[in-house]
Enzyme design. Sequence first.
Site, PDB file in Angstrom:
ATOM      1  N   ASP A  20      42.580   2.170  -7.268  1.00 23.49           N
ATOM      2  CA  ASP A  20      42.666   1.160  -6.198  1.00 23.49           C
ATOM      3  C   ASP A  20      42.855  -0.252  -6.748  1.00 23.49           C
ATOM      4  OD1 ASP A  20      42.237  -0.378  -3.910  1.00 23.49           O
ATOM      5  OD2 ASP A  20      40.115   0.150  -3.705  1.00 23.49           O
ATOM      6  N   HIS A  39      36.282  -3.311  -1.735  1.00 20.95           N
ATOM      7  CA  HIS A  39      37.154  -2.916  -2.843  1.00 20.95           C
ATOM      8  C   HIS A  39      36.690  -3.494  -4.175  1.00 20.95           C
ATOM      9  CE1 HIS A  39      40.258  -1.124  -0.276  1.00 20.95           C
ATOM     10  NE2 HIS A  39      39.981  -2.096   0.570  1.00 20.95           N
TER      11      HIS A  39
HETATM   12 ZN    ZN Z   1      42.564   1.520   2.054  1.00 21.63          ZN
HETATM   13 ZN    ZN Z   2      39.305   1.944   2.786  1.00 22.56          ZN
END
Ligand code: ZN
Ligand code: ZN
Length: 560
Positions: free
Chosen positions: A201, A374
């Site tokens: 990510d 995130h």
């Molecule tokens: Zn996402």
């Molecule tokens: Zn997500």
Amino acid sequence: MSQADTTAPAALPLEIVPIGGVGEFGMNMMLVAAGDDALLIDAGVMFPEPELPGVDLVIPDLSVLDEWRGRIRALVLTHGHEDHIGAVAHVLPRVDGPVYGSPFTLALVSSRLEEHGIDVRDRLVEARPRDTITIGPMRVEFLRVTHSIPDCFALAIHTPAGIVIHTGDFKIDQTPLDGEATDLHRLAELGAGGVIALFSDSSNVDRLGFAGSERDVTEGFEEIFSSTAGKLVVTCFATSIYRMQVLIDLAAQFDRRVAIVGRGAVRTSEIAMRLGRLRIPSHLQIRDSDVRDFPAQDVLCICTGSQGEPMAALSRIAIDDHRHVKLTDGDVVVFSARAIPGNEKGIARVMNHAARRGAAVIADGEKHVHVSGHAGAEELKLMLALVRPKHFVPIHGEYRQLARHARIARHVSASVDVLVAEDGDVLRFDEDGARVHRKLASGRTFIDGTRTGEVGDEVLRDRRHLAGDGLVVPVLAVNSQTGVLEQTPDVITRGFVVDAKTEALLKDVPTALAGMLEQLPREERTDPGLMKERVRAELQRLFRKRSGRRPLVLPVIMEV
Ligand SMILES: [Zn+2]
Ligand SMILES: [Zn+2]
């Protein structure tokens, strides 16, 4: 799959194709194919830019999957955010097998599909952390990761060519509210055994340090709770279950009743409660219709609309158009979400409306009321250090984020081979290493009206509307200060059949629009987002009623 093949991994080249989410934010989807068997990871949507009128959703062009027709054995979901599950209904017809995901993810999927009248419960298979499923010659292992929504997975895919790890969306929350921490042990163990590729990510690669724990907003909200004399209205994403839990716990502590306002938030909170992922003491919860029965200082509203969406609860509340919730002096409105790029203007409008009602508006930055889901740069480095992949592919981000993540990976390990891929690239892993083997044509599909339409047919229906009933573009020039029409609205049509009946109807459109505008309060007339929705609804109704036609209506509001 015969046993003999496992001794000859070279015979089974591994191909991995990002279908969406690599080079852009949203519509995450990836295909993993080993020999004759393939699986899909995630099926997400992207929310359209405000400049795309009439488009509700954007999904990848699924025709790239044609090559694997009949060989896609499963859809594996990492977590329940729309940019990972929003396109499940569209993708399902191309999958010959089950949909795997955590209980919370699957509950969100099935409730979404139910809204469209699709019942796929017999295709949904729940997976728990460290569960393993077999798909052809591949085994998929589910690993717990933390993020901003409960029950998220990273995937370890054991293939004949080696182990591939896909992080999904993640951060490393070391004090998760539900106690369910990222499975660092297993990630390290897999890393020690050898991982051929890590897909990780990149959403927040630009942030230094760590994202922080979902708990970190508690203090900021505590200050707000103790200093607010009136009603407290907090907007967050409908899926921000952890944020809701922090707010509910504080409401209990500060003796406020909790009303969840807005369809999306009500839906997800009910699912989360049913699955034990959200706890609201029963005496604490009230309905939005009960809000007015309690003194303002005893109420907390958690509502949708953090992105300034014109039809969401907070927008209605802010323009004093909500049936049950009103804002007044002393009330406080908190935006507990980041602004998705492109939504800043809409959010600012809602803030202005709320301020006009007398409410104080607090956004992230003034107080610590939001924490990202995130991983920041340090967490990304930690993931790379634990997994120690041979090849590294940054995912979930625009090209500049991918490029930065690539640089970070090279700092963590000088020997890692980095592939910066884009949507449609076929990455091939075989005895000669890893490379972009070929490129498929990738693209996007725009979808209109998913909220009302039958899934799978939207695109067709759009085309039918266009082909059969044409396009109607009303152009309104509105004074940006007063909201008064500066001139008679123009109506441009394409492919709209003009006969005696519709000609008269078209002539009436400017008057009808002017009449509708007059009825609206100034605040709505000066809000182009709200106006567009009003004009669209009004004209769709008018055309349907008077001509039986359903042209695509795309209003253009010009502020002068
Ligand atoms: Zn996402
Ligand atoms: Zn997500």
